[in-house]
Write a protein that holds these residues in place. Structure first.
Motif, short mmCIF file in Angstrom:
data_model
loop_
_atom_site.label_atom_id
_atom_site.label_comp_id
_atom_site.label_asym_id
_atom_site.label_seq_id
_atom_site.Cartn_x
_atom_site.Cartn_y
_atom_site.Cartn_z
N SER A 274 17.67 -18.63 10.96
CA SER A 274 16.94 -19.01 10.39
C SER A 274 16.12 -19.75 9.10
O SER A 274 14.96 -20.21 8.77
N LYS A 275 16.40 -18.47 7.98
CA LYS A 275 16.08 -18.62 6.58
C LYS A 275 17.43 -19.49 6.19
O LYS A 275 17.09 -19.80 5.11
N VAL A 276 18.18 -19.27 6.82
CA VAL A 276 19.63 -20.26 6.65
C VAL A 276 19.78 -21.57 6.53
O VAL A 276 20.12 -21.89 7.69
N SER A 277 19.43 -22.83 5.61
CA SER A 277 19.73 -24.05 6.23
C SER A 277 20.92 -24.86 6.07
O SER A 277 21.10 -25.57 6.82
N SER A 278 21.66 -23.86 5.79
CA SER A 278 22.61 -24.94 5.41
C SER A 278 24.08 -24.10 5.85
O SER A 278 23.94 -23.14 5.40
N VAL A 279 25.39 -24.56 6.41
CA VAL A 279 26.24 -24.01 5.58
C VAL A 279 27.00 -22.75 4.63
O VAL A 279 27.69 -22.16 4.22
N ASN A 280 27.05 -23.97 3.43
CA ASN A 280 26.97 -23.73 2.18
C ASN A 280 25.87 -22.00 1.43
O ASN A 280 27.09 -21.51 1.28
N ARG A 281 25.13 -21.98 2.56
CA ARG A 281 24.66 -21.08 1.69
C ARG A 281 25.08 -19.84 3.04
O ARG A 281 25.19 -18.30 2.34
N VAL A 282 25.76 -20.39 3.93
CA VAL A 282 26.32 -19.53 4.29
C VAL A 282 27.63 -18.51 3.78
O VAL A 282 27.48 -17.27 3.81
N PHE A 283 28.33 -19.33 3.41
CA PHE A 283 29.92 -19.44 2.19
C PHE A 283 28.76 -17.95 1.42
O PHE A 283 29.51 -17.19 1.00
N LEU A 284 27.95 -18.09 0.89
CA LEU A 284 26.85 -17.50 -0.15
C LEU A 284 27.11 -16.14 0.55
O LEU A 284 27.45 -14.94 -0.38
N ILE A 285 26.61 -16.11 2.11
CA ILE A 285 26.19 -14.06 1.78
C ILE A 285 27.78 -13.66 1.64
O ILE A 285 27.44 -12.57 2.36
N ASN A 286 28.79 -14.27 2.59
CA ASN A 286 30.21 -13.64 2.48
C ASN A 286 30.60 -13.51 1.32
O ASN A 286 30.66 -12.38 0.34
N GLY A 287 30.14 -14.30 0.23
CA GLY A 287 30.16 -13.74 -1.27
C GLY A 287 29.26 -12.80 -1.94
O GLY A 287 30.09 -11.79 -2.53
N LEU A 288 28.05 -12.00 -1.09
CA LEU A 288 27.49 -11.10 -1.53
C LEU A 288 28.72 -10.44 -1.17
O LEU A 288 28.84 -9.07 -1.41
N ALA A 289 29.13 -9.86 0.43
CA ALA A 289 30.42 -9.41 1.20
C ALA A 289 30.85 -8.59 0.27
O ALA A 289 31.62 -8.04 -0.19
N CYS A 290 31.50 -9.95 -0.69
CA CYS A 290 33.07 -9.58 -1.18
C CYS A 290 32.31 -9.31 -2.49
O CYS A 290 33.01 -7.98 -3.34
#
Length: 393
Positions: A274-290
């Protein structure tokens, strides 16, 4: 007559039982106990992946053109048959037959569940709740795995591994009954009732969707190569505890941490979404995982295991949000067929990454191998973020 709404609690119970199988913790030991070598066990697991890949897309098309609820019922029965065959097995061939049943069972589920959930919610005017319901369903699936692992240790104190196999088969058959109670809703199949379209027409529509929809294509590629990265290597956790100088009990500890954090990720994914407005930001969540995976690899001791869990949590969030993106982009095309392509990619990638892992571990230390894998993930996130911006998706 008022049509009943989709029973999500029944769905959650079904998902819990589908993974609450105590044999998960012991099937490798069962093979060894019945006289198979370690190499033979490796061959069986490879065959399992091959069977899943072969049946994945055909079963996805079948799920779109037929009845998804019935597919889930058949899947549960086939998995139960696998364990029944194993109970009587003492040869590589017979165990392989069991894996054929399990491979087909897995293919029948992937894509089918997502399609059934989305179309049922859409029928109730609640398709916006897909990420919430899907994430919670995955949470109960992980909870089932934990319950199965925990119960396995208790059962092994009283009964043989063969008996645990039969108990798991019984759970599958009970779950088949639960699956039969789920409401069936398939908009794609309903459309086919009004139009003429062959088996290959469904496949063609799915392929054209990937070709014409960059958001779906880039989501699937990211899911296959990066968001699923943590899951590709969970079978090598035993090697980690050996490097840490810990006892075998720590394998269970690491698995528990992995699944608990992954389950938490599935549960909180809707709030994050609900706080993520784009797919690009979803990629960044995975970046945090890495980044967390890099940190775990640098610290490299038992105190860092929760950091590994956090990494798994953010990867789980990424997967739920990207699957939600894909479901929203699918209109007339078969949902199960589209998701089957994603599952095929995952199975192939798992085989490839396992081989790469073995190669790296033969050249570098285990710690260095994990650093290389996590850096690969970070580079992938960067590349996809840049591509997303350049392609203006």
């Amino acid at each position: 007559m008022k049509i009943k709404t989709f029973n999500v609690n029944l769905l959650y119970t079904y998902k819990f039982l589908s993974q609450c199988l105590p044999i998960y913790a012991f099937y490798t030991l069962l093979f060894i106990e019945r006289g198979l070598s370690v190499n033979a066990v490796a061959v069986l697991i490879a065959l399992w992946s091959v069977f899943a890949i072969v049946f994945e897309v055909p079963s996805g098309i079948l799920a779109d053109r037929w009845n998804r609820r019935n597919m889930l019922v058949i899947s549960a029965v086939l998995q139960g048959l696998c364990f029944i065959v194993w109970f009587f097995s003492h040869t590589l061939l017979m165990f392989a037959v069991g894996f054929v049943f399990w491979g087909v069972s897995g293919a029948f589920v992937s894509g089918t569940e997502e399609g059934l959930i989305y179309d049922n919610l859409k029928s109730d005017g609640r398709e916006g709740d897909f990420v919430k319901v899907y994430g919670k369903a995955r949470f109960f699936s992980n909870a089932g795995i934990l319950a199965g692992i925990a119960s396995a240790g208790i059962l092994a104190s009283f009964v043989s591994i063969g008996a645990i196999t039969l108990i798991s088969a019984a759970i599958c058959l009970v779950n088949a009954v639960l699956a039969s109670l789920l409401r069936e809703k398939n908009y794609y199949s309903g459309r086919l009732d009004k139009e003429s379209g062959g088996f290959f027409e469904t496949l063609k529509e799915a392929v054209l969707l990937f070709k014409g929809n960059r958001a779906i294509l880039i989501s699937v590629l990211f899911l296959v190569f990066f968001a699923s990265l943590g899951g590709y290597f969970d079978e090598f956790d035993a090697l980690i505890i050996g490097d840490f100088g810990l006892g075998n009990i720590w394998v269970s500890v690491i698995l528990t941490v992995r699944f608990v954090f992954a389950a938490l990720g599935n549960l909180i994914a809707p709030k994050i979404g609900s706080k993520v407005s784009s797919v690009n930001r979803v990629f960044l969540i995975n970046g945090l995982a890495c980044v967390l995976l890099v940190l775990f690899s640098i610290i490299w001791n038992r105190h860092a295991i929760p950091i590994l869990g956090l990494s798994c949590m953010f990867m789980a969030i990424t997967e739920v949000l990207l699957v939600n993106t894909m479901q929203k982009e699918i209109n007339e095309e078969g949902r199960a067929t589209v998701m089957s392509f994603y599952s095929v990619g995952q199975n192939i990638a798992m085989i490839c990454f396992s081989l790469i892992y073995a190669l790296l571990a033969g050249i570098f230390t285990l710690q260095q191998t994990y650093i290389i894998i996590s850096v690969y993930g970070l580079i992938g996130v960067l590349c996809f973020c840049v591509s997303y911006i350049l392609l203006k998706i």
